[in-house]
Design an enzyme around this catalytic site. Structure first.
Site, PDB file in Angstrom:
ATOM      1  N   SER A   1      13.056  21.969  19.329  1.00 54.64           N
ATOM      2  CA  SER A   1      14.507  21.762  19.365  1.00 54.64           C
ATOM      3  C   SER A   1      14.863  20.280  19.435  1.00 54.64           C
ATOM      4  CB  SER A   1      15.115  22.455  20.590  1.00 54.64           C
ATOM      5  OG  SER A   1      14.685  23.785  20.670  1.00 54.64           O
TER       6      SER A   1
HETATM    7  N1  SAH Z   1      10.849  26.025  22.832  1.00 58.82           N
HETATM    8  C1  SAH Z   1      10.189  25.571  21.620  1.00 58.82           C
HETATM    9  C2  SAH Z   1      11.036  25.756  20.400  1.00 58.82           C
HETATM   10  C3  SAH Z   1      10.801  27.094  19.871  1.00 58.82           C
HETATM   11  S1  SAH Z   1      11.378  27.538  18.274  1.00 58.82           S
HETATM   12  C4  SAH Z   1       9.707  24.155  21.747  1.00 58.82           C
HETATM   13  O1  SAH Z   1       9.965  23.498  22.768  1.00 58.82           O
HETATM   14  O2  SAH Z   1       9.048  23.699  20.820  1.00 58.82           O
HETATM   15  C5  SAH Z   1      11.460  29.284  18.593  1.00 58.82           C
HETATM   16  C6  SAH Z   1      10.128  29.966  18.806  1.00 58.82           C
HETATM   17  O3  SAH Z   1      10.394  31.317  19.151  1.00 58.82           O
HETATM   18  C7  SAH Z   1       9.252  30.012  17.567  1.00 58.82           C
HETATM   19  O4  SAH Z   1       8.010  29.443  17.874  1.00 58.82           O
HETATM   20  C8  SAH Z   1       9.133  31.501  17.272  1.00 58.82           C
HETATM   21  O5  SAH Z   1       7.866  31.864  16.730  1.00 58.82           O
HETATM   22  C9  SAH Z   1       9.354  32.114  18.629  1.00 58.82           C
HETATM   23  N2  SAH Z   1       9.787  33.527  18.623  1.00 58.82           N
HETATM   24  C10 SAH Z   1      10.591  34.166  17.736  1.00 58.82           C
HETATM   25  N3  SAH Z   1      10.771  35.436  18.097  1.00 58.82           N
HETATM   26  C11 SAH Z   1      10.063  35.627  19.252  1.00 58.82           C
HETATM   27  C12 SAH Z   1       9.849  36.747  20.102  1.00 58.82           C
HETATM   28  N4  SAH Z   1      10.384  37.959  19.858  1.00 58.82           N
HETATM   29  N5  SAH Z   1       9.080  36.574  21.195  1.00 58.82           N
HETATM   30  C13 SAH Z   1       8.509  35.368  21.474  1.00 58.82           C
HETATM   31  N6  SAH Z   1       8.672  34.279  20.683  1.00 58.82           N
HETATM   32  C14 SAH Z   1       9.444  34.399  19.595  1.00 58.82           C
END
Ligand code: SAH
Length: 240
Positions: A90
Site C-alpha cells: 500500500s
Molecule cells: N498489507 C500488504 C498489502 C497487501 S495487498 C503489505 O503491507 O504489503 C492485499 C493482499 O491481500 C494480497 O497479497 C492478496 O493476495 C491478499 N488477499 C486477497 N484475498 C485474501 C484473502 N481472502 N485472505 C488473505 N489474503 C488475501
C-alpha cells in the site's frame, strides 16, 4: 584568544575527521534513509498524521526491503507498488492512516488480513504485542515470512490461508486490519474482535471503496464510521 580559536578550529577538523566517515558509513548501510525521511515528512506529517510513536516506527522500517529488488528505487514514492501475484504494497500514507485509525497499543494482539509484502505487519509489530497475519497466496506468505524473520520482527506470525475464515485459535483480537477489500466486512472477523477493539477495512466492490472503522465497545455494541475513499485489491474467496 588566538589559542582558543586555534583549538576550536582543530576541534572542528577533528570532528570532521571522525564524524564524516561515520555518516558516510551510515548512508552506505542504508542508501534509502534520506528517501524514508522525506516520505515521512512530505507524505505523512504534512497530511496531518503526527503520532510520535507511529512516525518513529515509519522512520525505522526499511520499506525498500519489502519490495522486489527492481522496485526499490520507488519504494518510498507516494503510491502503491506492485509486489507480484496481483498484490501491491500500500501507499505509505495509507499504511500510516490505517495504522493511526487502528491505534494499536503495546498490549494488543492484532490480526491482519492480506500479508502481501509483510510491510504493514512489520509496522504493526512495533506498536502492538503480537501480530497475526493471513495471506492467501502461498508464495507471498512464504516471502513475507522470510523477510520479517530476516529483519528480526519476532512477534509476527504468518499463516497461509483465507482471511474470510479468520484465525479462530488466536481470537479474540484487540485490533483487526484488512488490507484487501471485501464487498462487506465479514461477520467472522467482527465476531473475532474483542470488546473495546477496533477494526479497519476497505469495503466495497470495484474501483471505489470506503475505508471503514468499526469500534466494538465494552458491551459488544458496534459503531461504524467512514474515513474516506480508498482503492485496494479485492479480497478473494479461497472457497469452502
Ligand atoms: N498489507 C500488504 C498489502 C497487501 S495487498 C503489505 O503491507 O504489503 C492485499 C493482499 O491481500 C494480497 O497479497 C492478496 O493476495 C491478499 N488477499 C486477497 N484475498 C485474501 C484473502 N481472502 N485472505 C488473505 N489474503 C488475501
Amino acid at each position: 584568544m588566538p589559542d582558543r580559536r586555534h583549538s576550536s578550529r582543530r576541534g572542528r577538523i577533528l570532528h570532521a575527521i571522525l564524524v564524516l566517515p561515520l555518516a558516510g558509513l551510515l548512508v552506505a548501510a542504508d542508501p534509502y534513509a534520506a528517501n524514508r525521511e522525506r516520505m515521512v515528512r512530505e507524505q505523512i506529517e504534512s497530511r496531518g498524521i503526527h503520532g510520535a510513536e507511529l512516525l518513529r516506527v515509519l522512520r525505522a522500517t526499511p520499506r525498500h526491503l519489502f519490495v522486489p529488488i527492481a522496485s526499490r528505487p520507488m519504494a518510498y514514492d507516494d503510491h502503491a507498488v506492485p509486489i507480484g501475484y496481483g498484490a501491491t504494497i500500500s501507499q505509505p500514507y495509507i499504511v500510516a492512516l490505517m495504522t493511526d485509525l487502528l491505534a494499536p497499543r503495546k498490549t494488543d494482539r492484532v490480526l491482519e488480513i492480506g500479508t502481501g509484502s509483510g510491510y504493514q505487519a512489520a509496522v504493526l509489530s512495533q506498536l502492538a504485542l503480537q501480530v497475526y497475519t493471513i495471506e492467501i497466496v502461498p508464495e507471498l506468505a512464504e516471502s513475507a515470512q522470510s523477510v520479517l524473520s530476516d529483519l528480526g520482527y519476532r512477534n509476527v506470525s504468518v499463516r497461509q490461508g483465507d482471511g474470510y475464515k479468520g484465525w479462530p485459535e488466536q481470537a479474540p483480537f484487540h485490533g483487526i486490519m484488512l488490507t484487501a477489500a471485501p464487498p462487506e466486512v465479514p461477520q467472522v472477523l467482527i465476531d473475532e474482535l474483542a470488546n473495546g477493539g477496533r477494526l479497519v477495512a476497505p469495503v466495497g466492490l470495484g474501483w471505489k471503496q470506503e475505508l471503514v472503522l468499526i469500534e466494538k465497545d465494552a458491551n459488544g455494541r458496534l459503531r461504524r464510521r467512514s474515513a474516506g475513499e480508498v482503492l485496494f485489491v479485492p479480497m478473494r474467496s479461497g472457497g469452502p
